[in-house]
Design a protein around this motif. Sequence first.
Motif, short mmCIF file in Angstrom:
data_model
loop_
_atom_site.label_atom_id
_atom_site.label_comp_id
_atom_site.label_asym_id
_atom_site.label_seq_id
_atom_site.Cartn_x
_atom_site.Cartn_y
_atom_site.Cartn_z
N ARG A 264 0.75 -1.09 0.08
CA ARG A 264 0.01 0.00 0.15
C ARG A 264 1.00 1.42 -0.25
O ARG A 264 0.57 2.11 0.63
N ALA A 265 1.92 1.20 -0.77
CA ALA A 265 2.96 2.31 -0.88
C ALA A 265 2.85 2.97 -2.31
O ALA A 265 2.41 2.41 -3.21
N GLY A 266 3.27 4.29 -2.39
CA GLY A 266 3.54 4.91 -3.57
C GLY A 266 4.51 4.35 -4.55
O GLY A 266 5.31 3.65 -4.01
N PHE A 267 4.40 4.39 -5.80
CA PHE A 267 5.47 4.07 -6.64
C PHE A 267 5.81 5.12 -7.92
O PHE A 267 5.00 5.93 -8.10
N THR A 268 6.91 5.01 -8.38
CA THR A 268 7.51 6.16 -9.61
C THR A 268 8.07 5.30 -10.47
O THR A 268 8.98 4.43 -10.31
N PRO A 290 -1.11 5.84 -3.13
CA PRO A 290 -2.45 5.37 -2.36
C PRO A 290 -3.36 6.27 -2.12
O PRO A 290 -2.89 7.30 -1.34
N ALA A 291 -4.65 5.93 -2.23
CA ALA A 291 -5.66 6.76 -1.58
C ALA A 291 -6.29 5.97 -0.22
O ALA A 291 -6.46 4.85 -0.30
N PHE A 299 -8.13 1.76 2.79
CA PHE A 299 -7.44 1.82 1.59
C PHE A 299 -8.60 1.62 0.36
O PHE A 299 -9.24 0.66 0.42
N THR A 300 -8.50 2.47 -0.37
CA THR A 300 -9.43 2.77 -1.53
C THR A 300 -9.02 2.50 -2.74
O THR A 300 -9.66 2.25 -3.80
N GLY A 301 -7.48 2.36 -3.00
CA GLY A 301 -7.17 2.26 -4.49
C GLY A 301 -5.90 3.10 -4.63
O GLY A 301 -5.41 3.74 -3.64
N TYR A 302 -5.65 3.41 -5.98
CA TYR A 302 -4.65 4.26 -6.25
C TYR A 302 -4.97 5.22 -7.45
O TYR A 302 -6.20 5.21 -8.05
#
Length: 549
Positions: A264-268, A290-291, A299-302
Motif C-alpha cells: 500500500r505504498a506509492g511508486f514512481t 495510494p488513497a 485503503f481505497t485504491g491508487y
Amino acid sequence: MNELRGTTALPLRFDDTLETVLAGDLRSPTGAPLVWRQLVDLLGRRRVPVEARALDLLESLRPMVALEVRAASARALDGATPPAALVRLLATDDLMVALPMLRSADLAEQEWMDLLPVLAPGGRHVLRNRRDLPPAVRRALESFGPADFVLADHRTADAIAEDIGSQPLAAPQPVESDAGEGLFAVADLVARIEAYHRDRDAAEAAERVGERARNFRFETDAAGVVRWVEGVSRAPLIGLSLDLQGLARGSRLDGVAAGAFRRRAGFTNARLTIEGESDAAGDWLVSALPAFEQVTGRFTGYRGTARRPRADERAEPARAPIEADALRQIVHELRTPTNAIAGFAEMIETQMLGPVPEPYRDRAAAIRAQARDLLGAIDDLDLAARIESAALSLGEGRVALRPLFAGIVADLDELLALRGSAILLPPEDMAVSGDRRAVERLLARLLATLVSATAREERLHIRFAQDGEQRVVIAIDRPRALGHYPGEAVLGIDDEQDEDGTLLGTGFALRLARNLARELGGSLIIAPDIVTLRLPAATPGTREQANRS
C-alpha cells in the motif's frame, strides 16, 4: 473411549446468495428490475455460479424490465469478466444492451466462435471495431460480411415499383441469408459500405500512429484494478491490475507496481507496455499514490499518472527471464541434499553416532561450515530469482532497527574477529515499516558483505536519520578496500572472495541488497565513502503482522 476436549465443532456454511435473490419478488413492476440487476451483477462478477435456472429467470424477466434498466446493468459490468453464458444473453438483447457488453467482453476463441452466429448484424459490427480479438474470430467476422450488409426492405411491392418508375411488381422474394426473411440485397450499396469502412479504418490507423497520446491519468479500486482512465482509449487499460493480473491481452506491468501495491505504498516510474494499435499502445512510465478514506483510513485504491519515456529512458517492463523459474527449481533441488550433508557432518562432529577421532571431527566441522555457507548462497539465489520473477511476497510490520542490528553484529562476531575490524552502532533507535524477515535479510546480507571487505583496525560506523516523515536513512561507512571502485561500479564486481568472504561475490551480494531494498519500497545508494540505505518509516499506527514471505 478417548474423547476430544477443547475443540468446538463448526457448522458447515454454504453461500446462499443466489437462493436469496431467487426467493425475491420476481413479478412486480418494482421487483423484477431489482432482481434483474442483482442477478446480472452477481453472475457478471462471478460471485455466484452460472446455473441454468438463473439464466432462465433472466430470460423470463427480460420483457418485464425496461430497456434503460437492462442497458444500465450491462454498462455496470465494465471492467468485469462476465461468463460466456451471460455475455450471450446480454449480447443478443437490444443493441443498446449489447453494445457495452460486446465492447469489453473477454472470451476464449471458441466462445467467440459460438457467439457470432446468434448476434444481430449490429452486434457483429461492434466486434469489427475491436482490435484485440483472436485472428480466427476476425476471419469469422469477415465471412459474415455479405449477410450483415443485406438490408431489409419493408416497402410494399407497389411502393417499390413507384420508386423505380415501373409497373407494379410482385412481392420481392426473400433472399436466403443469415440476416432473416424479407431482405432486399443492394450489391452496389454493399460495395460502397465496405469501401467506406475500409477507408475509415485505414484513416483511423494512420491517425493513431501519427498522434499517440503523451500522458494519461488513472484510478484503481482497492483490488488494484484500473477502473477509470482519462487521456487515452479506455479499452486497453480498464481491467489491468497493478498486481500483475492484467486482463488486457499482451499488456505488461513490471514488479515495481506489484510490490508497492502489496505494501500500500506509492511508486514512481513503474514500466508499462500496452500492445495493440490504439493511441495508448506503446511504452509508459507510471507513477501513483495510494488513497485512503479520511474517516476510517481504509485503503481505497491508487490515483496516478503515466507519461511516455524520454529518449534517454527505457520503459519496457523487465521481463523475467525463463531461467528464473528454472533457477528456483534447481535451488529447491540443491537445498535438500545440502541440508542432509550439513546434518550428517554435525552428527559426526558431535559424535552422535559413536566416538570419532579428533581429525575426523575437525574435518566434519569444516564440512558443516562449508555446507552452511552453501545454504546461504542457495537462499540468496532463491531470493534473487523470486525478485526477478516478481514472486516475492512481503508482509507488513514495524521493525525496530537497533536491536535488529545488535543481533546481526553478534552473528558476525567470528568474521569481525577474523578481519580484526569492528562495527559501531548508534545510541538511538528508529523503526521502519516492512516485512521483518526481509528487512533482517537485507541488513544482514549488506553488513556481512561490507565486513568481508574491511581491513584490520577498520571501524564501520552506522548512523540513523529521519528523511522527512516518509523515510528512515541508514548510513554505513564504506570499507576502504572498496574505495578504488568509483561510486556504484562496485555493483559490477564479480570477484572470487576469500574463504571468509561472500560466496557469490561482492557485486552479487550488493546487487541483491539493492534489489531487495527496492522491493521493500526503499533504495540503496553507494557513494565513494558511504553506503546509504533508505527504507519506509514506521508510522505510529503500524502493527506487527504475520509474515507471508
